[in-house]
Design a protein around this motif. Sequence first.
Motif, short mmCIF file in Angstrom:
data_model
loop_
_atom_site.label_atom_id
_atom_site.label_comp_id
_atom_site.label_asym_id
_atom_site.label_seq_id
_atom_site.Cartn_x
_atom_site.Cartn_y
_atom_site.Cartn_z
N VAL A 653 0.85 -1.19 0.00
CA VAL A 653 0.00 0.00 0.00
C VAL A 653 0.89 1.24 0.00
CG1 VAL A 653 -1.87 1.23 1.17
CG2 VAL A 653 -1.75 -1.26 1.30
N THR A 654 0.69 2.13 -0.96
CA THR A 654 1.54 3.31 -1.07
C THR A 654 1.12 4.38 -0.07
OG1 THR A 654 0.14 4.46 -2.67
CG2 THR A 654 1.72 2.86 -3.55
N PRO A 655 2.02 5.30 0.29
CA PRO A 655 1.64 6.41 1.17
C PRO A 655 0.47 7.24 0.65
CG PRO A 655 4.02 6.24 1.06
CD PRO A 655 3.47 5.26 0.05
N SER A 656 0.41 7.46 -0.67
CA SER A 656 -0.72 8.24 -1.21
C SER A 656 -2.03 7.48 -1.04
CB SER A 656 -0.49 8.56 -2.69
OG SER A 656 -0.37 7.38 -3.46
N GLU A 657 -1.99 6.16 -1.13
CA GLU A 657 -3.20 5.36 -0.91
C GLU A 657 -3.58 5.36 0.56
OE1 GLU A 657 -2.38 2.31 -4.66
OE2 GLU A 657 -1.87 1.72 -2.62
N LEU A 658 -2.60 5.32 1.47
CA LEU A 658 -2.89 5.43 2.89
C LEU A 658 -3.55 6.76 3.21
CD1 LEU A 658 0.35 3.93 4.54
CD2 LEU A 658 -1.93 2.91 4.51
N PHE A 659 -3.03 7.83 2.59
CA PHE A 659 -3.61 9.16 2.82
C PHE A 659 -5.06 9.21 2.35
CE2 PHE A 659 -4.55 13.53 1.69
CZ PHE A 659 -4.07 14.24 2.79
N ALA A 660 -5.32 8.69 1.14
CA ALA A 660 -6.69 8.70 0.61
C ALA A 660 -7.61 7.81 1.46
CB ALA A 660 -6.68 8.22 -0.84
N LEU A 661 -7.08 6.69 1.91
CA LEU A 661 -7.86 5.78 2.75
C LEU A 661 -8.27 6.47 4.05
CD1 LEU A 661 -8.86 2.86 3.35
CD2 LEU A 661 -6.58 2.38 4.25
N ALA A 662 -7.32 7.18 4.68
CA ALA A 662 -7.62 7.88 5.93
C ALA A 662 -8.60 9.02 5.71
CB ALA A 662 -6.33 8.41 6.54
#
Length: 809
Positions: A653-662
Amino acid sequence: SICRLYLGMSKLERETANQLREAVPVQRIKAFAHVLDFFGGMFQIVDGRAVVPGAPRTLKAWEELVGATPEKGAAFFERLIARDDGWLASYFDSLARITDPRLRDYLTEPERMKTFYSALRGRITSPGPARPVFRSNTDLLLLTTRLRLNPQGRPHIPGGIEVWKNLFINHPHGKYDGKLTRLATSWKEPEDVLEALFALCRKAVENEPLKIFMALSDIDGRRKTPLEAATVDRLARSYRYYGAQYSLFNEVPSLSDKTILLFLDTAESIGRIRDQRLRADVAGTMQALAALWQIFTRNEAIAESEADAVLSGLLIPFGKARNNRDLFDAGYDGVKLLLKAAGSPAGVSAQDRFLDLLAGAPSPSDQETHTQVVQDMIRIFEAQRLVSLQTIVELADHLDAIGRGDKLNAVLLNRLAARVAEIELPRSSLSSAEKNAMAFGYYTERHIEDQRRLNLRREIERAGADAEKLRELRGLLAPILRDTLVGFCYIHYAPPGSQILYTNPLFVRSHDFLGVQGSPQTWRSTEVLGTGWPSSGGGRLVGSLAGLPYALAEAEQNFLIPTREQALIWGDLVPQMIVSAKVPRWWNVTPAQMHFVGLHLRLGQSLLAEGVLDADRRAAVLEALAAQAPPARVRRVGQLLASGRLDEALVHVTPSELFALAARSVESAKDSGDVLAAGIRALAAADPGGVSPERISRAFGTPKPTLANSYRPELLHLRTFPTLMGYSSRIMAESWESNGLYYAALADEIQLRPSQLNVLVPEWTQRTVESIFATHLEDWPALLRSLRKVGDAVKDEYRKQAAAQALRE
């Protein structure tokens, strides 16, 4: 075929791969392995049914296009990869990659979807987009991903339909397509223009109309008032020569149509100068001042309300420059205008003030970091043997003073002579190939040689007390002023390490604004030529300054030493990584903004951890992740979470995906008692403007000169692109938006000041790219592994420093 089959099956989600393997004979799949390899990554079968873009309303339309119902998943995908030599599969892939719900709904309206595919398919389907080494549906992916809709949900057509009708019917460089030219006379709706653009996406030629459409759409997208039809028409017809410059118009949304047209008029006026060396100097000085204006406005040193008037004031004198004195006066007045617009106090050194502005913070709160940034720029400036701007200003004023009767200032003249004496031309012998190839650099060599021969004292003595002749001597300083201004742009975008700028003292002066004879490159994007040849000191840049950040990074990557295998991903990905580390500045970023990003990434990790223990939470997390990640990776993350392997899941999971997920979690569960979510909401309540999506995007986004026609940092939240024909990994690198977010969270975790990112991010980026272990062209997970490896090392370093500090205390 077997190799492509293996690759294609490996990209499929596991259930989908198993059902295809069981339902379709292997020989039939192997026959279309190239299509499966390039376009199978978005295929997904759930409970025996194919997941299709736009479902459920598009189920019937897909059945008509494919010839099989999505209800029978394996049969549907078998027919899909076999249709039209891969064109239908590429269309399916492009629509499945769209992340904007409004755009997806528009493009998957059943009748519209069939109409656009009919235009894309054409009458002759071979060769298909999966035949070449790279996917050749680049234009289709860009169109479906970056199309802009107006508030009414209709496509935005810059300038209106009439502009595009006239462009196709009366194009100045010949017709784009005979059939489309005939059909253009009947265009009435925005969809008619889009249909033509879809039709051109299948042609194996330079798709100039799409590039024009996307560039002008991007400019309009940031403006409160769209460009006027006449302006759009002029920009469209001038794109072939000046298209590389359009990113300049994208910097400030308030830029007026009048100023944009003035830029084009000025460029055309410069092109009519017959003296080649004068034309190069006029173009170079004008472009350098425009690039400095771009830097200062991006760094908010020039207020947006004043930016239009400043650029207009810079351009006007260059349209009238016909000799070196005119050129120097235009450049000198431009310098004073920039200093005034940036609020420079009276009596300040022009050289020092420009360096402060280039560093990004004329009045920084973190003086230590600012001093380090300025010192690094000074070292490059000195390595290039450039003449101080303050010296040039004082010499110009001194020539006027001599005309009024003042005595000659020998110290000032000696300062110039000493610096000019340090310019040395390379003396290495040339091969025949080098001599032939170096012919394009004739005027560049003359430019350098003229500076070496300059004897200003002798010219002043010849002029005597004649004030007019002394003012004419200011023209002798014009080439020197050009190099200093161009040098300022170079040092602002200097890559981490900057080895080529340190080792080749003629690199800035060797910038060739003319290029190869018969192929005008004055206004085209910057290119690196002559790499490794001693005659050019290791290479030079050719063209305008529009693509300078990327070209410098491209030249610098040859000095970076990878620690492991890098595959061909290195060539186009690394320059964009370097650009993303150098173009943004973080002086105006607040600790709250940095903490906001850090909380999001930690919340994203927490949500994944909860997915290990709670099946319902896991399902919600995977649903959110599916909006950004392909089905196979979503399924893999789900399996890892279900088996309790959180650390392995985080690797996918990429950091940008973690950000969007949060962000999605905070928005959808406003009453959640999660501590991290509560912290995010508290920050948003305390400073809604500071942590708005726009400000976070501006602070931690990346420049996207290809995807968004702009070097202005932003987050687009797109799926990571694959390697594409004509761009290789460059668009993939631009769609990779994780570095800035990850570095912000890292800095927040080890409690750094945001201003320190100006020094540390370039350093961390260099370490990251040198640690990439990539084995194939689309191995972007290698970048993620390297990013986290460097992050872990940085955390260990700061923990050790903190422990040592505690012992000392």
